[in-house]
Design an enzyme around this catalytic site. Structure first.
Site, PDB file in Angstrom:
ATOM      1  N   LYS A   1       1.979   2.274  -5.198  1.00 21.69           N
ATOM      2  CA  LYS A   1       2.584   1.806  -6.467  1.00 21.69           C
ATOM      3  C   LYS A   1       1.672   2.070  -7.657  1.00 21.69           C
ATOM      4  CE  LYS A   1       3.024  -2.313  -4.664  1.00 21.69           C
ATOM      5  NZ  LYS A   1       2.739  -2.049  -3.238  1.00 21.69           N
TER       6      LYS A   1
ATOM      7  N   GLY B   1      -4.406  -4.222  -4.032  1.00 19.08           N
ATOM      8  CA  GLY B   1      -5.384  -3.203  -4.382  1.00 19.08           C
ATOM      9  C   GLY B   1      -4.633  -1.953  -4.789  1.00 19.08           C
ATOM     10  N   HIS B   2      -4.628  -1.662  -6.071  1.00 25.08           N
ATOM     11  CA  HIS B   2      -3.895  -0.487  -6.549  1.00 25.08           C
ATOM     12  C   HIS B   2      -4.879   0.610  -6.936  1.00 25.08           C
ATOM     13  CE1 HIS B   2      -0.222  -3.195  -7.629  1.00 25.08           C
ATOM     14  NE2 HIS B   2      -0.400  -3.026  -6.341  1.00 25.08           N
TER      15      HIS B   2
ATOM     16  N   GLN C   1       2.044  -5.908  -3.311  1.00 26.58           N
ATOM     17  CA  GLN C   1       2.409  -6.022  -1.886  1.00 26.58           C
ATOM     18  C   GLN C   1       3.750  -5.314  -1.635  1.00 26.58           C
ATOM     19  OE1 GLN C   1       1.254  -9.292  -3.340  1.00 26.58           O
ATOM     20  NE2 GLN C   1      -0.710  -8.442  -2.802  1.00 26.58           N
TER      21      GLN C   1
ATOM     22  N   ASP D   1       0.807  -1.222   0.000  1.00 22.11           N
ATOM     23  CA  ASP D   1       0.000   0.000   0.000  1.00 22.11           C
ATOM     24  C   ASP D   1       0.842   1.275   0.000  1.00 22.11           C
ATOM     25  OD1 ASP D   1      -2.288  -1.696   0.304  1.00 22.11           O
ATOM     26  OD2 ASP D   1      -1.798  -1.843   2.428  1.00 22.11           O
TER      27      ASP D   1
HETATM   28  P1  IMP Z   1      -2.569 -12.884   1.795  1.00 23.39           P
HETATM   29  O1  IMP Z   1      -1.645 -12.287   0.784  1.00 23.39           O
HETATM   30  O2  IMP Z   1      -4.020 -12.635   1.497  1.00 23.39           O
HETATM   31  O3  IMP Z   1      -2.267 -14.330   2.063  1.00 23.39           O
HETATM   32  O4  IMP Z   1      -2.314 -12.142   3.184  1.00 23.39           O
HETATM   33  C1  IMP Z   1      -1.077 -12.253   3.890  1.00 23.39           C
HETATM   34  C2  IMP Z   1      -0.694 -10.928   4.536  1.00 23.39           C
HETATM   35  O5  IMP Z   1      -0.351  -9.992   3.524  1.00 23.39           O
HETATM   36  C3  IMP Z   1      -1.817 -10.283   5.343  1.00 23.39           C
HETATM   37  O6  IMP Z   1      -1.257  -9.614   6.448  1.00 23.39           O
HETATM   38  C4  IMP Z   1      -2.401  -9.275   4.376  1.00 23.39           C
HETATM   39  O7  IMP Z   1      -3.038  -8.202   5.032  1.00 23.39           O
HETATM   40  C5  IMP Z   1      -1.141  -8.806   3.652  1.00 23.39           C
HETATM   41  N1  IMP Z   1      -1.413  -8.308   2.291  1.00 23.39           N
HETATM   42  C6  IMP Z   1      -1.715  -9.037   1.198  1.00 23.39           C
HETATM   43  N2  IMP Z   1      -1.875  -8.234   0.130  1.00 23.39           N
HETATM   44  C7  IMP Z   1      -1.645  -6.988   0.554  1.00 23.39           C
HETATM   45  C8  IMP Z   1      -1.615  -5.711  -0.109  1.00 23.39           C
HETATM   46  O8  IMP Z   1      -1.837  -5.579  -1.307  1.00 23.39           O
HETATM   47  N3  IMP Z   1      -1.319  -4.650   0.671  1.00 23.39           N
HETATM   48  C9  IMP Z   1      -1.026  -4.766   1.998  1.00 23.39           C
HETATM   49  N4  IMP Z   1      -1.030  -5.929   2.649  1.00 23.39           N
HETATM   50  C10 IMP Z   1      -1.337  -7.031   1.936  1.00 23.39           C
END
Ligand code: IMP
Length: 434
Positions: A16, A40-41, A223, A13
């Site tokens: 990007k 989420g972009h 991420q 977040d």
């Molecule tokens: P997962 O990717 O859904 O398995 O989540 C694993 C961890 O990564 C969790 O703490 C999510 O909140 C975090 N996470 C996954 N995608 C994002 C993102 O796009 N932005 C911020 N945190 C993320």
């Protein structure tokens, strides 16, 4: 022309989407190389405000080919929704190509994500529940279904039969739930196949054709580095690798083809989900940053945890990614703050350290050592040049650059394309001593 990788340098977040949208103007191709629809972009441009999860942020330019690389896990349903939403708003999606090697998220992945999170109880990771972990697990276990499998329905049915047999054992015996129907999933994925067929192809050829034509290519990360499976705060991590090393693996572009690696840092830190965030603020200041910046998740709507800029994590991130430069976003969030803190070291067991520990229990015991800097009582959102920024903001950015160990290429002072200040040109700045 070069290849530039844009990498999330913190816990995701970082902004990007805006950065890629801005740099895509001069590009011929944007490739997403990791993650899935957990990302989420948010992109704000003259066409409106868009929230993208899978489609590369270059989709708004008619000259840009957008690729969902082999390193991404694709949920066909969310991709189709995203395509339909964009088309409804007049955005042409005809230049999107999905790698036939990209793995698909299947209904059992989202189910298992939910069951696994529930079984972790108080130690839950706080995943986005999009099935990301189980999908990457299947990829590694050589049990995945790939986008290319949608092109051959006979073999798709055959593969589904095999894999769902195994998943049903897990679902019924371990999670004590109903088995899934092969036929139902086959029908559902056949209909996705009909819709997505025109988009699926061999992206390696296209990427290399573009490279050989000397065009500018962007590699779009998802991420952030501190969620990396190897280097992040394991096990509170995502299941793919958001770092520059994976930009190569997830796109089919060799490491020596990547000319610049730019880290995107927010002027402070945020995190969603569980796991250590050493500079987290549990007080009024954390609340002030969250509200001022509207730090709520794009994918899940969850409030993000907020804290001061972490220079220890920032330097670690710059090193493992090999950042040639950085982009600092959301400087404007601090407009009107009397003073700012920056973490320059951690105190652990009576000693000051500047390394980022691998162990969660060590990290949880780390106390940030802060340096305080004067803030600025000025609106920066209209600044367009370095000289327009108050001296205090310039000093703040310079201090962050110094802690990261690489030059800052751009500073962002708002969500719009124009709210960007070039600090050091991407191709002239010296990479620095990481
Ligand atoms: P997962 O990717 O859904 O398995 O989540 C694993 C961890 O990564 C969790 O703490 C999510 O909140 C975090 N996470 C996954 N995608 C994002 C993102 O796009 N932005 C911020 N945190 C993320």
């Amino acid at each position: 022309m070069p290849v530039i990788a844009i990498i999330g340098a913190q816990w995701g977040d970082e902004g990007k989407g805006k950065v890629v949208d801005m740099l895509a103007e001069k590009s011929a191709m944007v490739i997403r190389f990791a993650g899935g629809d957990n990302a989420g972009h948010t992109v704000i441009n003259p066409k409106g405000t868009f929230k993208l999860h899978l489609i590369p942020s270059g989709i708004f330019y008619p000259n840009v080919n957008c690729i969902i690389g082999n390193g991404v896990v694709v949920n066909p349903e969310s991709l189709i929704n995203e395509l339909e939403n964009l088309e409804k708003r007049g955005i042409d999606t005809g230049r999107l190509i999905i790698s036939d090697r990209a793995h698909l998220i299947m209904p059992y992945h989202t189910l298992l994500d939910e069951f696994e999170e529930r079984s972790r109880g108080r130690k839950a990771i706080g995943t986005t529940l999009r099935g990301i972990g189980p999908a990457f697990t299947d990829k590694v276990a050589r049990m995945g279904i790939r986008a290319g499998d949608l092109l051959d329905k006979r073999s798709l049915r055959h593969r589904l039969k095999k894999v769902i047999g195994i998943k049903n054992t897990l679902l019924t015996r371990i999670h004590e739930t109903e088995p899934l129907s092969v036929e139902e999933i086959y029908r559902q994925y056949s209909s996705y196949a009909d819709k997505l067929k025109p988009y699926i192809g061999d992206t390696v050829e296209m990427v290399h054709d573009s490279l050989n034509s000397g065009e500018l290519i962007l590699l779009e990360g998802a991420q952030g580095t501190m969620l990396d499976l190897d280097f992040g705060t394991y096990p509170f991590a995502t299941s793919s690798s958001p770092i520059s090393g994976n930009a190569s693996i997830g796109s089919g572009l060799a490491p020596n083809r990547i000319d610049r690696i730019i880290g995107v840092y927010k002027a402070y830190c945020t995190r969603v989900g569980s796991g250590p965030l050493p500079t987290e603020l549990h007080d009024e200041m954390g609340h002030r940053i969250r509200e001022q910046a509207q730090e709520y998740g794009t994918t899940t709507g969850r409030p993000r945890r907020c804290g001061w800029f972490d220079g220890v994590a920032a330097r670690f991130s710059a090193r493992i990614n090999g950042f040639t430069g950085a982009i600092v976003t959301r400087i404007d969030v601090f407009d009107g703050f009397e003073s700012l803190k920056v973490c320059v070291a951690y105190r652990l067991g009576g000693k000051e350290i500047t390394r980022f520990p691998a162990s969660i229990s060590e990290l949880e015991r780390c106390e940030p050592v802060y340096e305080e800097m004067p803030g600025w009582n000025q609106d920066t959102t209209g600044a367009r040049n370095w000289e327009d920024l108050p001296l205090e903001a310039q000093n703040y950015i310079n201090r962050l650059s110094n802690l990261m160990g690489c030059p800052v290429n751009f500073a962002c002072i708002g969500p719009e394309r124009a709210q960007t200040i070039e600090v050091n040109p991407v191709f002239k700045a010296k990479p620095g001593q990481l």
